[in-house]
Design a protein around this motif. Structure first.
Motif, short mmCIF file in Angstrom:
data_model
loop_
_atom_site.label_atom_id
_atom_site.label_comp_id
_atom_site.label_asym_id
_atom_site.label_seq_id
_atom_site.Cartn_x
_atom_site.Cartn_y
_atom_site.Cartn_z
N LYS A 89 -3.78 6.89 -4.39
CA LYS A 89 -5.00 6.62 -5.10
C LYS A 89 -6.29 6.41 -4.39
O LYS A 89 -7.46 7.11 -4.74
N TRP A 90 -6.03 5.87 -3.38
CA TRP A 90 -7.27 5.47 -2.29
C TRP A 90 -7.78 6.73 -1.55
O TRP A 90 -8.84 6.97 -1.88
N LYS A 91 -6.87 7.52 -1.35
CA LYS A 91 -7.11 8.94 -0.86
C LYS A 91 -7.99 9.72 -1.74
O LYS A 91 -8.94 10.43 -1.58
N ARG A 92 -7.41 9.71 -2.97
CA ARG A 92 -7.96 10.36 -4.12
C ARG A 92 -9.43 10.10 -4.24
O ARG A 92 -10.05 10.92 -4.76
N ASN A 93 -9.51 8.87 -4.34
CA ASN A 93 -11.00 8.15 -4.57
C ASN A 93 -11.80 8.23 -3.33
O ASN A 93 -12.93 7.39 -3.34
N ASN A 94 -11.36 9.11 -2.41
CA ASN A 94 -12.01 9.08 -0.98
C ASN A 94 -12.38 7.64 -0.47
O ASN A 94 -13.33 7.41 0.40
N PHE A 95 -11.45 6.75 -0.52
CA PHE A 95 -11.36 5.53 -0.24
C PHE A 95 -12.40 4.45 -0.30
O PHE A 95 -12.89 3.69 0.36
N HIS A 96 -13.04 5.03 -1.53
CA HIS A 96 -14.12 4.24 -2.16
C HIS A 96 -13.97 2.67 -2.35
O HIS A 96 -13.01 2.29 -2.93
N ARG A 97 -14.76 1.84 -1.58
CA ARG A 97 -14.64 0.46 -1.74
C ARG A 97 -13.20 -0.13 -0.73
O ARG A 97 -12.79 -1.17 -1.69
N THR B 107 0.91 -1.31 -0.08
CA THR B 107 0.05 0.17 -0.03
C THR B 107 0.83 1.28 0.04
O THR B 107 0.29 2.08 -0.66
N ILE B 108 1.93 1.08 0.76
CA ILE B 108 2.79 2.32 0.60
C ILE B 108 3.73 2.06 -0.38
O ILE B 108 3.82 3.42 -1.11
N GLN B 109 4.84 1.35 -0.46
CA GLN B 109 5.70 1.30 -1.50
C GLN B 109 5.11 1.19 -3.08
O GLN B 109 5.91 1.79 -3.81
N LYS B 110 4.05 0.82 -3.37
CA LYS B 110 3.44 0.96 -4.49
C LYS B 110 2.37 2.15 -4.87
O LYS B 110 1.76 2.35 -5.93
#
Length: 157
Positions: free
Chosen positions: A88-96, A80-83
């Motif tokens: 991306k998750w934050k940008r997508n508001n952690f959707h799903r 999650t950190i290195q890649k």
């Protein structure tokens, strides 16, 4: 010059979900400082415990802008950190995304230090990781376990 801090972490859960625990071993390299923590929860998942161990380990470091190496056997956390999935998750508001509560808590502490993540193979003769594994399992078997309230609420326990 700042000392380097090593944080070894591990999380476990029996049943996944089920009773779980985490353990943390913190050392300041070149000193005799050591701190060991563990905690158990009555109903949680392995990934939550792996991530929570990293979060709690980082939250313990009071001085900001420290050089920290986090050693974990969790590909979930390291990838999650290195890649850079987290961006991306934050940008997508952690959707799903699972464990949003913990990822947000992680982000609140992550940028306060200089942190490297080092994946280590679990159960592969790294004595500190093995120690953390034993402690996390032991914590999950305590008589009085904490409640992972957000997980339990979201999973109707």
């Amino acid at each position: 010059m700042r000392k380097q801090i090593h944080i070894y972490t591990d999380g476990s859960s029996k049943g996944n979900p089920g009773p779980g625990g985490y353990a943390i071993f913190i050392e300041i390299v070149g000193t005799t400082y050591r701190r060991i923590l563990s905690e158990g929860f009555r109903f949680t998942t392995n990934n939550r415990m792996e991530l929570l161990s990293v979060i709690v380990g980082l939250e313990i470091i009071a001085k900001k802008k420290q050089n920290i190496v986090v050693f974990t056997d969790s590909k979930y956390v390291v990838n999650t950190i290195q890649k850079d999935w987290i961006t991306k998750w934050k940008r997508n508001n952690f959707h799903r995304i699972k464990n949003v509560d913990l990822w947000i808590r992680f982000l609140n502490i992550f940028h306060q230090h200089f942190i490297l993540f080092q994946w280590i193979k679990g159960h592969h003769m790294n004595y500190i990781n093995d120690y953390c594994d034993r402690l996390s399992v032991k914590a999950s078997k305590k008589k009085h376990l904490k409640i992972d309230s957000i997980y339990e609420k979201n999973n109707q326990v």
